[in-house]
Design a protein around this motif. Structure first.
Motif, PDB file in Angstrom:
ATOM      1  N   ILE A  36      -4.765  27.357  -6.370  1.00  0.00           N
ATOM      2  CA  ILE A  36      -3.270  27.251  -5.784  1.00  0.00           C
ATOM      3  C   ILE A  36      -2.338  26.547  -6.794  1.00  0.00           C
ATOM      4  O   ILE A  36      -1.448  26.737  -6.967  1.00  0.00           O
ATOM      5  CB  ILE A  36      -3.601  26.438  -4.502  1.00  0.00           C
ATOM      6  N   ALA A  37      -2.902  25.519  -7.326  1.00  0.00           N
ATOM      7  CA  ALA A  37      -2.260  24.636  -8.494  1.00  0.00           C
ATOM      8  C   ALA A  37      -1.621  25.495  -9.646  1.00  0.00           C
ATOM      9  O   ALA A  37      -0.573  25.386 -10.063  1.00  0.00           O
ATOM     10  CB  ALA A  37      -2.972  23.451  -9.080  1.00  0.00           C
ATOM     11  N   ASN A  38      -2.483  26.484 -10.125  1.00  0.00           N
ATOM     12  CA  ASN A  38      -2.152  27.320 -10.994  1.00  0.00           C
ATOM     13  C   ASN A  38      -0.924  28.310 -10.599  1.00  0.00           C
ATOM     14  O   ASN A  38       0.027  28.544 -11.286  1.00  0.00           O
ATOM     15  CB  ASN A  38      -3.158  28.123 -11.701  1.00  0.00           C
ATOM     16  N   LEU A  39      -0.845  28.814  -9.417  1.00  0.00           N
ATOM     17  CA  LEU A  39       0.231  29.477  -8.932  1.00  0.00           C
ATOM     18  C   LEU A  39       1.398  29.091  -8.781  1.00  0.00           C
ATOM     19  O   LEU A  39       2.450  29.423  -9.222  1.00  0.00           O
ATOM     20  CB  LEU A  39      -0.418  30.225  -7.350  1.00  0.00           C
ATOM     21  N   ILE A  40       1.311  27.756  -8.058  1.00  0.00           N
ATOM     22  CA  ILE A  40       2.414  27.013  -8.171  1.00  0.00           C
ATOM     23  C   ILE A  40       3.288  26.555  -9.494  1.00  0.00           C
ATOM     24  O   ILE A  40       4.350  26.747  -9.706  1.00  0.00           O
ATOM     25  CB  ILE A  40       2.119  25.625  -7.219  1.00  0.00           C
ATOM     26  N   TRP A  41       2.370  26.346 -10.388  1.00  0.00           N
ATOM     27  CA  TRP A  41       2.807  26.056 -11.706  1.00  0.00           C
ATOM     28  C   TRP A  41       3.538  27.150 -12.369  1.00  0.00           C
ATOM     29  O   TRP A  41       4.518  27.048 -12.835  1.00  0.00           O
ATOM     30  CB  TRP A  41       1.635  25.475 -12.483  1.00  0.00           C
TER      31      TRP A  41
END
Length: 158
Positions: A36-41
């Motif tokens: 999720i953090a990678n997608l948001i970034w």
């Protein structure tokens, strides 16, 4: 002489046990949060970069408004750069034109020489000589055989 194995130091073993315990208990949750953090970034970072570029452009514009001589200097530098590129283009175009004229001149000389040789009764020299035998004809199969081949063929057919 038996050497006893070197025991793992207690602090290292303790840290290892803690990390493996956390991963075994919360491994899937950590993986999910990382995805999720990678997608948001990946979604927000390009927007952040555009915002930073706009901010920098606004700062540069503000500096130009404070000092108009910088605008003049930038425009002069652009004009010099364009002039250099134009001169380079003109030079290359001139060289190309000279090469084409030279090629055309050589072609005319070759045609003139061919016409003169025809006028004087000399056979036309062919620059387009192929590597094939003169008697070769692709419609005839393997081509004309030598005299020995005819002799062998006549013996076979008798």
């Amino acid at each position: 002489m038996d050497v006893p194995p070197n025991p793992t130091p207690e602090p290292v073993q303790s840290i290892f046990d803690q990390v493996t315990g956390i991963l075994s208990a919360y491994g899937w949750t950590i993986l999910f949060l990382l995805v999720i953090a990678n997608l948001i970034w990946s979604h927000l970072y390009p927007k952040y970069r555009k915002w930073r570029e706009r901010l920098e452009e606004q700062q540069i514009e503000a500096e130009y408004k404070k000092d108009p001589s910088r605008i003049i200097a930038r425009d002069e530098a652009m004009a010099r750069s364009r002039q250099r590129m134009q001169e380079e283009h003109d030079r290359l175009a001139q060289e190309h034109e000279e090469k084409m004229k030279e090629k055309e001149r050589k072609k005319k000389e070759e045609k003139l020489a061919a016409m003169e040789s025809l006028l004087h009764g000399k056979p036309k020299s062919s620059n387009n000589s192929s590597n094939l035998r003169q008697e070769y004809n692709p419609l005839m199969g393997t081509g004309i055989h030598s005299k020995d081949d005819f002799w062998i063929d006549s013996k076979l057919h008798d």
